[in-house]
Design an enzyme around this catalytic site. Structure first.
Site, PDB file in Angstrom:
ATOM      1  N   LYS A  97    -137.799   7.568  19.775  1.00 55.43           N
ATOM      2  CA  LYS A  97    -138.139   6.175  19.506  1.00 55.43           C
ATOM      3  C   LYS A  97    -137.376   5.343  20.532  1.00 55.43           C
ATOM      4  O   LYS A  97    -136.140   5.345  20.566  1.00 55.43           O
ATOM      5  CB  LYS A  97    -137.739   5.766  18.089  1.00 55.43           C
ATOM      6  CG  LYS A  97    -138.215   4.360  17.817  1.00 55.43           C
ATOM      7  CD  LYS A  97    -137.653   3.776  16.570  1.00 55.43           C
ATOM      8  CE  LYS A  97    -137.643   2.274  16.755  1.00 55.43           C
ATOM      9  NZ  LYS A  97    -136.818   1.599  15.796  1.00 55.43           N
ATOM     10  N   GLY A 185    -137.677  -6.069  10.588  1.00 57.28           N
ATOM     11  CA  GLY A 185    -137.835  -7.380   9.965  1.00 57.28           C
ATOM     12  C   GLY A 185    -138.388  -7.363   8.556  1.00 57.28           C
ATOM     13  O   GLY A 185    -138.448  -8.401   7.898  1.00 57.28           O
ATOM     14  N   THR A 207    -133.048  -1.843   7.056  1.00 54.21           N
ATOM     15  CA  THR A 207    -132.140  -2.749   6.353  1.00 54.21           C
ATOM     16  C   THR A 207    -132.605  -3.111   4.943  1.00 54.21           C
ATOM     17  O   THR A 207    -131.779  -3.188   4.024  1.00 54.21           O
ATOM     18  CB  THR A 207    -131.980  -4.050   7.181  1.00 54.21           C
ATOM     19  OG1 THR A 207    -131.650  -3.696   8.512  1.00 54.21           O
ATOM     20  CG2 THR A 207    -130.890  -4.924   6.608  1.00 54.21           C
TER      21      THR A 207
END
Ligand SMILES: CC(=O)[C@@H](O)[C@H](O)COP(=O)(O)O
Length: 254
Positions: A97, A185, A207
């Site tokens: 990635k 996000g 997150t």
């Protein structure tokens, strides 16, 4: 596996890719990973080198989850290429990635370094999944240089601001011939569902789960959201109307 995610010829039963950033407790992370149903999880190679990631690698091996090395922390194409080469040696995988960020305040991808690194890595035989801005032009260029998946952000990493520009994501999806993975996000389950409804092939998040008050429960929610969003995108939503339309037309069903 009746609707697998297909990347570079490989099938995954789950369309939820997880990151481990933000996790500071391996036992909690383990429960969250299991709840998420993920089959592919990113590992930051530079942090692993610094001694912070080997526990995560061992955990992934134990759970049978594939580790996807990433180039988090790289600021130039040269750094990213070197990090990917080290990851290939260390983890015996040519999947990477690719992340090349411009600065620490925004953590936004540097488009020039990113494209350069992607081109070099594809030439060197890597399967490149590129983290990018929500820019339809750059997304297409990454595909053209041979990236196996293009991963536009919803909003900056760790902000939980969701998908700030859904129209751009739709434009990216509409032209893509490789999987589009919404990466970064995501704040809560509805963001993940929206990404899938917009036509993304998968969602990558970290997150929102690792820093949730209850990571295991949030991972469960994300799993359901990705599945629900995928189903909705395939079911064909009703067109949006300006005026009301009676849902019971008054004529009996035949
Ligand atoms: C590019 C990057 O680092 C992201 O994949 C990150 O791992 C996930 O972003 P969130 O933490 O915002 O979900």
């Amino acid at each position: 596996m009746d609707d697998p995610l297909l990347i570079a010829g490989r099938e995954f039963g789950s369309r939820l890719i997880t990151g481990t950033g933000g996790a500071n407790n391996l036992a909690v992370l383990e429960r969250a990973l299991i709840a998420s149903g993920t089959e592919l999880t990113t590992v930051a190679m530079r942090r692993a080198d610094a001694g912070g990631g080997t526990g995560v690698l061992d955990l992934l091996r134990k759970l049978g989850i594939e580790a996807l090395p990433n180039t988090a922390g790289c600021r130039t194409a040269a750094e990213a290429v070197l990090t990917a080469q080290l990851a290939r040696e260390a983890l015996e995988t040519n999947w990477v990635k690719l992340e090349v960020v411009a600065d620490e305040d925004t953590l936004l991808p540097d488009p020039i370094e990113l494209l350069d690194a992607a081109e070099q890595l594809v030439d060197q035989g890597f399967v490149v999944l590129a983290y990018t801005n929500d820019d339809p032009v750059l997304a297409l260029k990454l595909e053209e240089v041979g990236c196996a998946a293009v991963m536009p952000l919803g909003s900056p990493i760790g902000t939980g601001l969701g998908i700030r520009n859904p129209h751009n994501i739709e434009m990216i999806v509409s032209r893509a011939t490789v999987p589009i993975v919404l990466d970064a996000g995501i704040g809560t389950a509805s963001d993940a569902a929206l990404a899938m409804e917009l036509g993304c092939s998968a969602v990558l998040l970290a997150t929102a789960v690792t820093r949730a008050q209850d990571p295991e429960r949030m991972a469960t929610a994300m799993r359901s959201a990705v599945e629900a969003g995928r189903l909705a995108s395939q079911a064909g939503r009703i067109p949006q109307r300006f005026w009301a339309q009676a849902s019971s037309p008054g004529t009996p069903m035949g």
